[in-house]
Design a protein around this motif. Sequence first.
Motif, mmCIF file in Angstrom:
data_model
loop_
_atom_site.group_PDB
_atom_site.id
_atom_site.type_symbol
_atom_site.label_atom_id
_atom_site.label_comp_id
_atom_site.label_asym_id
_atom_site.label_seq_id
_atom_site.Cartn_x
_atom_site.Cartn_y
_atom_site.Cartn_z
ATOM 1 N N MET A 1 -13.440 -10.063 8.158
ATOM 2 C CA MET A 1 -12.961 -8.825 7.545
ATOM 3 C C MET A 1 -14.090 -8.089 6.826
ATOM 4 O O MET A 1 -15.132 -8.672 6.516
ATOM 5 N N GLY A 2 -13.832 -6.839 6.527
ATOM 6 C CA GLY A 2 -14.804 -5.980 5.844
ATOM 7 C C GLY A 2 -14.973 -4.690 6.617
ATOM 8 O O GLY A 2 -15.777 -4.618 7.531
ATOM 9 N N ARG A 3 -14.155 -3.690 6.249
ATOM 10 C CA ARG A 3 -14.208 -2.417 6.986
ATOM 11 C C ARG A 3 -15.451 -1.615 6.636
ATOM 12 O O ARG A 3 -16.067 -1.003 7.484
ATOM 13 N N ARG B 1 0.898 -1.163 0.000
ATOM 14 C CA ARG B 1 0.000 0.000 0.000
ATOM 15 C C ARG B 1 0.933 1.209 0.000
ATOM 16 O O ARG B 1 1.794 1.321 0.870
ATOM 17 N N ARG C 1 -7.407 -14.026 4.015
ATOM 18 C CA ARG C 1 -6.783 -13.527 2.785
ATOM 19 C C ARG C 1 -5.966 -14.597 2.063
ATOM 20 O O ARG C 1 -5.555 -14.394 0.917
ATOM 21 N N THR D 1 -9.851 -8.054 -4.524
ATOM 22 C CA THR D 1 -9.941 -7.813 -3.072
ATOM 23 C C THR D 1 -10.948 -8.804 -2.497
ATOM 24 O O THR D 1 -11.969 -9.071 -3.138
ATOM 25 N N ILE D 2 -10.663 -9.300 -1.306
ATOM 26 C CA ILE D 2 -11.599 -10.269 -0.716
ATOM 27 C C ILE D 2 -12.898 -9.593 -0.272
ATOM 28 O O ILE D 2 -13.888 -10.259 -0.027
ATOM 29 N N ASP D 3 -12.887 -8.257 -0.178
ATOM 30 C CA ASP D 3 -14.029 -7.545 0.434
ATOM 31 C C ASP D 3 -15.302 -7.501 -0.410
ATOM 32 O O ASP D 3 -16.373 -7.245 0.116
ATOM 33 N N GLU E 1 -15.773 -6.573 10.675
ATOM 34 C CA GLU E 1 -14.866 -5.745 11.476
ATOM 35 C C GLU E 1 -15.255 -4.264 11.463
ATOM 36 O O GLU E 1 -14.956 -3.524 12.406
ATOM 37 N N HIS F 1 -6.327 -12.392 9.161
ATOM 38 C CA HIS F 1 -5.720 -12.549 7.832
ATOM 39 C C HIS F 1 -5.775 -13.960 7.269
ATOM 40 O O HIS F 1 -5.410 -14.165 6.109
HETATM 41 O O1 F6P Z 1 -9.032 -4.820 1.756
HETATM 42 C C1 F6P Z 1 -8.846 -6.120 2.146
HETATM 43 C C2 F6P Z 1 -8.632 -6.223 3.629
HETATM 44 O O2 F6P Z 1 -8.345 -7.563 3.909
HETATM 45 C C3 F6P Z 1 -9.779 -5.724 4.519
HETATM 46 O O3 F6P Z 1 -10.828 -6.647 4.652
HETATM 47 C C4 F6P Z 1 -9.064 -5.481 5.817
HETATM 48 O O4 F6P Z 1 -9.757 -4.581 6.601
HETATM 49 C C5 F6P Z 1 -7.743 -4.942 5.362
HETATM 50 O O5 F6P Z 1 -7.534 -5.444 4.063
HETATM 51 C C6 F6P Z 1 -6.569 -5.279 6.244
HETATM 52 O O6 F6P Z 1 -5.452 -4.640 5.725
HETATM 53 P P1 F6P Z 1 -3.961 -4.918 6.188
HETATM 54 O O7 F6P Z 1 -3.580 -6.278 5.697
HETATM 55 O O8 F6P Z 1 -3.167 -3.837 5.524
HETATM 56 O O9 F6P Z 1 -3.977 -4.852 7.665
#
Ligand code: F6P
Length: 319
Positions: free
Chosen positions: A169-171, A72, A252, A125-127, A222, A249
């Motif tokens: 996950m899922g902000r 990122r 992921r 993206t998994i979201d 989350e 994670h």
């Molecule tokens: O965008 C994918 C994601 O897995 C979100 O579900 C999660 O909130 C975020 O990435 C976590 O990011 P990082 O791996 O940078 O902590």
Amino acid sequence: MQKIAVLTSGGDAPGMNAAVRAVVRRGISYGMEVYGIYHGYEGLMQGQITLMDAGSVGDIIQRGGTILHSSRSEEFKTDAGQQKGIAELRRKGIEGLVVIGGDGSFRGAQKLSDKGFSTIGIPGTIDNDISGTEMTLGFDTAVNTVLEAIDKIRDTATSHERIFVVEVMGRHCGDIALWAGLSGGAESILIPEVNVEINDVTHRLLEGNKRGKKHSIIIVAEGVCPASEIAQRIKEEAGLDTRVTVLGHVQRGGSPSAFDRMLGSRLGAKAVDLLREGQSGKMVGIQRNRITEVDFADVFTIENDIDLDMYELSKTLSI
Ligand code: F6P
């Protein structure tokens, strides 16, 4: 177009490797040179660009993560960072770029396109939080990973007659919670898109108790709040003891599902086709099992709605 490149950016997602493989091999089939950029936009700015051949993407379709690695990048959000990236691409004579990533990655991709560099996005993206595509790459695998965990948690929840709160996950998007919760028979699903009072959750638990239901699984995305907070409130308001599992994670990783391998392959090939046609500033996606193209501008402006019918169904079925 003779030389193109591909990178993966943001959170990794199962199926990214299938997409990278498809970009490389589709490009080669057109007689193009295809370059892999390592570590996303960070690597692009540092010139981490390597020529790929058909063999370099062999034996990866079944692997989770991304062989190109990901990052990122704050620097790439700046004009200077984007110019640096374009300069590195032009230095190698590359004329087109495929970006595999999520919403943030697409904002960088759109900037490149606005600056005159041909760029196409693949939603990875998994979201499942991207407008203009019914599914993002990695979502199906992540849902199945969560489902496997729910099934296992249910075994012990039943044995001990306990309540479990499972955080996924899922902000900003509750799709993982909703899909896995509905298919795993969760008793309550908490997602950021729908405001639910904890009172309602405890009420449902107590009502279930009266009917003789001794175990329950509550799925919380989350983005709502930490699972531990829900557990604490249930304890305070209903005197019920709970256990908390944060899947984190683990969601992921893992070998991509058949669906994600197919999706990655189809989207990767289509992205190359669009570059070859001289298109730019677009995302490839899937709608009604057809591979489609959508302008980045629409991806950013159209609301990514949750399926409320599905949400209501989950409540009907979880009594
Ligand atoms: O965008 C994918 C994601 O897995 C979100 O579900 C999660 O909130 C975020 O990435 C976590 O990011 P990082 O791996 O940078 O902590």
